[in-house]
Structure formats: C-alpha cells, structure tokens
Design a protein around this motif. Sequence first.
Motif, PDB file in Angstrom:
ATOM      1  N   HIS A 147      -7.318  -5.595   3.176  1.00  0.00           N
ATOM      2  CA  HIS A 147      -8.102  -5.360   1.953  1.00  0.00           C
ATOM      3  C   HIS A 147      -8.692  -6.648   1.380  1.00  0.00           C
ATOM      4  O   HIS A 147      -8.449  -7.730   1.897  1.00  0.00           O
ATOM      5  CB  HIS A 147      -7.227  -4.633   0.932  1.00  0.00           C
ATOM      6  CG  HIS A 147      -6.841  -3.255   1.410  1.00  0.00           C
ATOM      7  ND1 HIS A 147      -7.433  -2.109   0.943  1.00  0.00           N
ATOM      8  CD2 HIS A 147      -5.959  -2.866   2.359  1.00  0.00           C
ATOM      9  CE1 HIS A 147      -6.914  -1.060   1.577  1.00  0.00           C
ATOM     10  NE2 HIS A 147      -6.026  -1.501   2.431  1.00  0.00           N
TER      11      HIS A 147
ATOM     12  N   CYS B 216      -8.674   1.457  -3.409  1.00  0.00           N
ATOM     13  CA  CYS B 216      -8.053   0.540  -2.438  1.00  0.00           C
ATOM     14  C   CYS B 216      -9.084  -0.112  -1.519  1.00  0.00           C
ATOM     15  O   CYS B 216      -8.919  -1.252  -1.117  1.00  0.00           O
ATOM     16  CB  CYS B 216      -7.016   1.290  -1.604  1.00  0.00           C
ATOM     17  SG  CYS B 216      -5.556   1.730  -2.547  1.00  0.00           S
ATOM     18  N   ASP B 217     -10.157   0.627  -1.187  1.00  0.00           N
ATOM     19  CA  ASP B 217     -11.159   0.063  -0.270  1.00  0.00           C
ATOM     20  C   ASP B 217     -12.378  -0.474  -1.005  1.00  0.00           C
ATOM     21  O   ASP B 217     -13.309  -0.970  -0.369  1.00  0.00           O
ATOM     22  CB  ASP B 217     -11.630   1.139   0.727  1.00  0.00           C
ATOM     23  CG  ASP B 217     -10.494   1.686   1.547  1.00  0.00           C
ATOM     24  OD1 ASP B 217      -9.444   1.015   1.597  1.00  0.00           O
ATOM     25  OD2 ASP B 217     -10.642   2.774   2.125  1.00  0.00           O
TER      26      ASP B 217
ATOM     27  N   SER C 189     -12.717   8.132  -3.575  1.00  0.00           N
ATOM     28  CA  SER C 189     -12.392   6.968  -2.744  1.00  0.00           C
ATOM     29  C   SER C 189     -13.562   6.719  -1.785  1.00  0.00           C
ATOM     30  O   SER C 189     -13.577   7.225  -0.664  1.00  0.00           O
ATOM     31  CB  SER C 189     -11.096   7.242  -1.970  1.00  0.00           C
ATOM     32  OG  SER C 189     -10.711   6.087  -1.282  1.00  0.00           O
TER      33      SER C 189
ATOM     34  N   SER D 238      -5.097  -1.788  -3.310  1.00  0.00           N
ATOM     35  CA  SER D 238      -4.136  -2.256  -2.288  1.00  0.00           C
ATOM     36  C   SER D 238      -4.372  -3.727  -1.976  1.00  0.00           C
ATOM     37  O   SER D 238      -5.521  -4.176  -1.921  1.00  0.00           O
ATOM     38  CB  SER D 238      -4.312  -1.432  -1.007  1.00  0.00           C
ATOM     39  OG  SER D 238      -3.667  -2.064   0.083  1.00  0.00           O
TER      40      SER D 238
ATOM     41  N   ASP E  24      -9.136   6.104  -6.318  1.00  0.00           N
ATOM     42  CA  ASP E  24      -8.374   5.368  -5.308  1.00  0.00           C
ATOM     43  C   ASP E  24      -9.323   4.252  -4.892  1.00  0.00           C
ATOM     44  O   ASP E  24     -10.215   4.444  -4.064  1.00  0.00           O
ATOM     45  CB  ASP E  24      -8.001   6.259  -4.115  1.00  0.00           C
ATOM     46  CG  ASP E  24      -7.308   5.455  -3.020  1.00  0.00           C
ATOM     47  OD1 ASP E  24      -7.500   4.223  -2.981  1.00  0.00           O
ATOM     48  OD2 ASP E  24      -6.592   6.044  -2.196  1.00  0.00           O
TER      49      ASP E  24
ATOM     50  N   PHE F 279      -7.927   8.192   3.858  1.00  0.00           N
ATOM     51  CA  PHE F 279      -6.613   7.633   4.158  1.00  0.00           C
ATOM     52  C   PHE F 279      -5.509   8.625   3.747  1.00  0.00           C
ATOM     53  O   PHE F 279      -5.620   9.292   2.722  1.00  0.00           O
ATOM     54  CB  PHE F 279      -6.430   6.290   3.450  1.00  0.00           C
ATOM     55  CG  PHE F 279      -5.377   5.453   4.105  1.00  0.00           C
ATOM     56  CD1 PHE F 279      -5.654   4.770   5.275  1.00  0.00           C
ATOM     57  CD2 PHE F 279      -4.092   5.371   3.580  1.00  0.00           C
ATOM     58  CE1 PHE F 279      -4.678   4.013   5.921  1.00  0.00           C
ATOM     59  CE2 PHE F 279      -3.109   4.613   4.206  1.00  0.00           C
ATOM     60  CZ  PHE F 279      -3.405   3.933   5.375  1.00  0.00           C
TER      61      PHE F 279
ATOM     62  N   SER G 155       2.700  -1.592  -2.844  1.00  0.00           N
ATOM     63  CA  SER G 155       1.640  -1.211  -1.888  1.00  0.00           C
ATOM     64  C   SER G 155       0.603  -0.331  -2.591  1.00  0.00           C
ATOM     65  O   SER G 155       0.840   0.167  -3.699  1.00  0.00           O
ATOM     66  CB  SER G 155       2.221  -0.424  -0.702  1.00  0.00           C
ATOM     67  OG  SER G 155       2.582   0.881  -1.108  1.00  0.00           O
ATOM     68  N   GLY G 156      -0.516  -0.123  -1.897  1.00  0.00           N
ATOM     69  CA  GLY G 156      -1.541   0.783  -2.417  1.00  0.00           C
ATOM     70  C   GLY G 156      -1.036   2.219  -2.398  1.00  0.00           C
ATOM     71  O   GLY G 156      -1.372   3.019  -3.285  1.00  0.00           O
ATOM     72  N   SER G 157      -0.234   2.551  -1.407  1.00  0.00           N
ATOM     73  CA  SER G 157       0.319   3.921  -1.330  1.00  0.00           C
ATOM     74  C   SER G 157       1.253   4.166  -2.516  1.00  0.00           C
ATOM     75  O   SER G 157       1.220   5.240  -3.131  1.00  0.00           O
ATOM     76  CB  SER G 157       1.111   4.089  -0.024  1.00  0.00           C
ATOM     77  OG  SER G 157       0.294   3.817   1.077  1.00  0.00           O
TER      78      SER G 157
HETATM   79  C1  LIG Z   1      -8.249   4.416   0.510  1.00  0.00           C
HETATM   80  C2  LIG Z   1      -6.852   3.925   0.732  1.00  0.00           C
HETATM   81  N1  LIG Z   1      -5.883   4.336  -0.109  1.00  0.00           N
HETATM   82  C3  LIG Z   1      -4.605   3.903   0.030  1.00  0.00           C
HETATM   83  C4  LIG Z   1      -4.258   3.024   1.030  1.00  0.00           C
HETATM   84  C5  LIG Z   1      -2.834   2.561   1.165  1.00  0.00           C
HETATM   85  O1  LIG Z   1      -2.663   1.202   0.855  1.00  0.00           O
HETATM   86  P1  LIG Z   1      -1.376   0.410   1.399  1.00  0.00           P
HETATM   87  O2  LIG Z   1      -1.601   0.132   2.847  1.00  0.00           O
HETATM   88  O3  LIG Z   1      -1.315  -0.834   0.590  1.00  0.00           O
HETATM   89  O4  LIG Z   1      -0.204   1.288   1.184  1.00  0.00           O
HETATM   90  C6  LIG Z   1      -5.221   2.585   1.930  1.00  0.00           C
HETATM   91  C7  LIG Z   1      -4.817   1.652   3.008  1.00  0.00           C
HETATM   92  O5  LIG Z   1      -5.539   1.003   3.678  1.00  0.00           O
HETATM   93  C8  LIG Z   1      -6.559   3.045   1.778  1.00  0.00           C
HETATM   94  O6  LIG Z   1      -7.518   2.637   2.619  1.00  0.00           O
END
Ligand SMILES: Cc1ncc(COP(=O)(O)O)c(C=O)c1O
Length: 433
Positions: A219, A192-193, A164, A214, A190, A119, A88-90
């Motif tokens: 996404h 992810c977005d 981010s 992510s 970060d 996030f 996952s992104g987390s």
């Molecule tokens: C900026 C950001 N970082 C991290 C995450 C976490 O990603 P994930 O849902 O894959 O754990 C998100 C999730 O949408 C996010 O928007």
Amino acid sequence: MYQLINKFIESAKEIEGDVFPFLANKKSFNPETDSVYYSGPYWDDEEISEMIHSIFKGKWLSSGEKVSKFERQFSKKFGFDHSVMVNSGSSANLVMIAALKKYFEWEDGDEIIVCACGFATTVAPIVQNGLTPVFVDIDWQDLNWNLNEVEAKISDRTVAVISSPVLGNPYDMDTLVNICKNNEIKLIADNCDSLGSKWDGKYLTDVAVAASCSFYPAHHLCTVEGGMVSSNIKEIVDLARSFAWWGRDCYCVGQQNLLSCGTCGKRFDKWLDGYDGIVDHKYVFSQMGYNLKPLDMLGGIGSVQLAKFEEIHKIRRSNKEKIGEIVSSIPGVRVVGENKRSETSWFGVPIICDSKELKESLVFFLEKNKIQTRNYFAGNILLHPGYKHLDDAEKYPNANQVLSKVFFLGCSPTINNNMIDYIAATVERFKND
Ligand SMILES: Cc1ncc(COP(=O)(O)O)c(C=O)c1O
C-alpha cells in the motif's frame, strides 16, 4: 539515541553493503539477478532508525505514544477529526463496521451494498458483524461498480454502501453521494487502496461517515502491517478503538494513558451497575471485542512514512503513466485511465486483455522474466469457497470475467527507472515473440 542508531546503520552498510534489500531496490537493478517486485516498503534509513529507537526507548512497546502521535498526524493530513490505528487494514474494516453498527443501531440482517469484485476482507467484516452483503456487478469501462445497479439494489433494509475504488481509481463520487443522500443510507469507505485519491480536488473520504486504510507493504504507506479507522464522529472512532482493545470502555491513549485518574477523570469509580464497589475503568468491558492493537514501533514508522506521502503519490502517478503507456502498446491490451475529475493515487496499473489467452500468455511471460504481476485480487469474490454461499456468482457476469481478462502491475515508488526500462524491453520481446 538516534545518533547512535544512525552510526550503527552506517557501520552495517560499510560491512555488509546493501543490508536492507528494499533500500537497495531504490538505487540499483540487475535484470540478471533481481525481480521487479510489484510493491514493497519505500523506506530508507529513517524508518529503520525509528524502528530500532522504538525498541531501545519504548516503555511498553505495545500501542503507545508513537501510535497516538501517528493517529493525530494521519487525521490532520487526510482531513479527519479522529483516527485509531490497528494492526491491519482487515482489522480496520472489522472494527469500523462493528463501530458503525453499534453507533447507528443497525440490526442483524441489515444490508450493506458492496462490489462483487475486490478484496476478501472488504466483504468478510459485513458478515462477521451479523449484517448482510448485497452484491453489485462492475462496469467494464473502469472495473468499478455499476452505480445504476447500486441504486437498484437498495431495499428497505439497506443501511450503507461500502465504496472501494478499483486500484484507487475514483468513479463518479457525486452520483454515489446523491444515491446515499436520497435514500438516507451511509457511505463507508474502504480506502485501503485509495489513500490520497481525490474527486474534484477533495479526498474521497471527505464524503464518508468512516474510512479504513491499510499499511501493508503493497500500500501507499507501509508500516509492515497496520491499518487505520478514521471518522469525524468521535464516538465512532472511540467504539472502533474499544473493539480493537479487547472491548474495553476506557479510552485513555498515548500520554493520557499515564494519567492516574484516567482521561475521563474518574478511572476508579462505580462503573458496573451490578456491582456496588469501585472498579478500575481499564477493566470495564462495554463491547465484545478483539485484540487488534498495533505495536508502538508501527506508529513511529507511520509518522516517518507520512512525511513522504506527497513524494510517494507523485511517483506512483508517474510510474503508472509510464508503465501504462508501455503495456498499452500491446495489441489487445487496454490500461484503465483516470476520470477527468479524479486525481488517482494509484495502487497499481489496471490492465484489461481482450482474451483469456492473451492475459495468460502475457502474465506468464512477465512472471517468467521476473516482473511480478497480480490478479485484481479475488476477481468475483462469489467464486471463492469461503464466500460462494453468499450469492450466485453467475448473477455478476462482468465480475466473472475479471479473473480471465484482468491483472495489474505495480507502480510503487520502489520501481525505479531502470526497472521501467526493463519492463519496456520485456514487453517489446513479448510483442515480437
Ligand atoms: C481494498 C482492500 N481492503 C482491505 C485490505 C486488507 O488490508 P490488510 O492487508 O492490511 O489486512 C486490502 C489489502 O490489500 C485491500 O486491498
């Protein structure tokens, strides 16, 4: 094997009609029965076929050759030397910060500057790794963090900033890069977005020491669940991989995993200082790690999705423009645009309302009409039970207004022109209500 699987998919469609709801979304839309989801997997038969193939042909099913291939392809596409896929992104943020802390020898309590708005799991890994998040308020113009405040928050314990951009929309990256250079601190992304977002024609991640991503259905690329850590520094990615793979020292992946002597060429050796004997490198643990590995199937889907990235990017940009224009026709509503020097790979359409009443009535009206809306995630993260002990939310007045005035609509390629027409008709009804 693919031929057989494709035959199966075709038969399933003949018998059942639209067997995969998200695929059906791409083609048809019935406002009486369907919702406009803000995002979802932009898949077709290829991803399904790849998924089934992984199950039929996979030798181990857990992270293997398909993940390894996707890591290489992802690195090449987005200009990194190395990447490691996680679940996952987390998880990507968690192991990225752990790896950076170890590589740069940061100490417990060292500070990382982060936006108060965003996030949750951008912030949590800082604390989970024994570091201290230092918060910065946002700028009301584009909702991104205030760069003057970023600079003002630097102390002699600051080691990095974590950038981010809001819904993928870049701010003045040159200023941030200069702040980092002048103060000798690291820039972490970060991403992810913001996958594919550019500043002055270059990916935002080009200036970062490491970046996360992510692949959750909301996404740009979707592998169901999934994430990536990338960097040009091999040791950082090796460390991230180690943290994601139980903390093991061994870095054999993909085909290399099958080498009897290991990638290092000395799999069976005297690996432990305190034990005078031969040990298998695969069971030497150099970090206190986790198990955050992805299934191999996710790597296979990732490769198929990656080939569609430019199409996805283009449709996201065009949907953002169309939906943004529709929504900004409502009096008291402003849609955030992109900087002239940016090419935003939009995650969503950021909408700012003049008042709490307007936001609430608009969101309620859209949701009642089956058009999904989303908060800009946490709003001020310091208002949340799990985070309020970190700082006083009141110190960030702009961030505090996000929950009451800001929300976003999707611009995913799963939103087709029929849906956009429906959004336009619904907005007209709202205006005349
Ligand atoms: C900026 C950001 N970082 C991290 C995450 C976490 O990603 P994930 O849902 O894959 O754990 C998100 C999730 O949408 C996010 O928007």
